[in-house]
Design a protein around this motif. Structure first.
Motif, PDB file in Angstrom:
ATOM      1  N   MET A   1       2.508   5.333  -7.900  1.00  0.00           N
ATOM      2  CA  MET A   1       3.302   4.397  -7.012  1.00  0.00           C
ATOM      3  C   MET A   1       2.999   4.829  -5.428  1.00  0.00           C
ATOM      4  O   MET A   1       3.010   3.713  -4.855  1.00  0.00           O
ATOM      5  N   ALA A   2       2.654   6.126  -5.028  1.00  0.00           N
ATOM      6  CA  ALA A   2       2.493   6.478  -3.624  1.00  0.00           C
ATOM      7  C   ALA A   2       1.200   5.709  -3.350  1.00  0.00           C
ATOM      8  O   ALA A   2       1.088   5.167  -2.074  1.00  0.00           O
ATOM      9  N   THR A   3       0.266   5.464  -4.059  1.00  0.00           N
ATOM     10  CA  THR A   3      -0.990   4.888  -3.817  1.00  0.00           C
ATOM     11  C   THR A   3      -0.863   3.413  -3.526  1.00  0.00           C
ATOM     12  O   THR A   3      -1.455   2.935  -2.694  1.00  0.00           O
ATOM     13  N   SER A   4       0.074   2.781  -4.424  1.00  0.00           N
ATOM     14  CA  SER A   4       0.382   1.336  -4.042  1.00  0.00           C
ATOM     15  C   SER A   4       1.027   1.169  -2.804  1.00  0.00           C
ATOM     16  O   SER A   4       0.746   0.248  -2.150  1.00  0.00           O
ATOM     17  N   ALA A   5       1.937   2.096  -2.462  1.00  0.00           N
ATOM     18  CA  ALA A   5       2.397   2.108  -0.954  1.00  0.00           C
ATOM     19  C   ALA A   5       1.731   2.179  -0.031  1.00  0.00           C
ATOM     20  O   ALA A   5       1.592   1.561   0.921  1.00  0.00           O
ATOM     21  N   LEU A   6       0.668   3.016  -0.035  1.00  0.00           N
ATOM     22  CA  LEU A   6      -0.446   3.165   0.772  1.00  0.00           C
ATOM     23  C   LEU A   6      -1.313   1.788   0.975  1.00  0.00           C
ATOM     24  O   LEU A   6      -1.783   1.354   1.948  1.00  0.00           O
ATOM     25  N   GLU A   7      -1.721   1.388  -0.199  1.00  0.00           N
ATOM     26  CA  GLU A   7      -2.410   0.007  -0.372  1.00  0.00           C
ATOM     27  C   GLU A   7      -1.630  -0.962   0.343  1.00  0.00           C
ATOM     28  O   GLU A   7      -2.081  -1.925   1.232  1.00  0.00           O
ATOM     29  N   MET A   8      -0.275  -1.054   0.244  1.00  0.00           N
ATOM     30  CA  MET A   8       0.275  -2.214   0.892  1.00  0.00           C
ATOM     31  C   MET A   8       0.743  -2.060   2.173  1.00  0.00           C
ATOM     32  O   MET A   8       0.492  -2.873   3.121  1.00  0.00           O
TER      33      MET A   8
END
Length: 73
Positions: A1-8
């Motif tokens: 989830m944290a990586t997805s937030a960084l990607e966004m």
């Protein structure tokens, strides 16, 4: 989830981050999560290593605060 937030965040700013930058930011996030879980577990009567208590309680509090801010409760 944290990586997805960084990607966004990266996509929203139309930037291209290096692997190292992403890895550094992810490491910072994970250290903060670790510290918050330990502190919350201790605050609510558990052992600092009780990540289930710490994570669940911290998340519950975050949701309750958001609901209160929105006037739901």
């Amino acid at each position: 989830m944290a990586t997805s937030a960084l990607e966004m965040r990266q996509n929203a700013s139309r930037e291209s981050w290096s692997f190292e930058r992403t890895e550094d930011q992810l490491a910072t996030i994970m250290r903060q999560v670790h510290a918050q879980c330990r502190a919350t577990a201790e605050t609510y009567g558990g052992d600092a290593d009780d990540y289930v208590l710490g994570a669940n309680t911290a998340d519950f509090l975050r949701v309750a605060e958001a609901m209160t801010a929105q006037g739901v409760v």
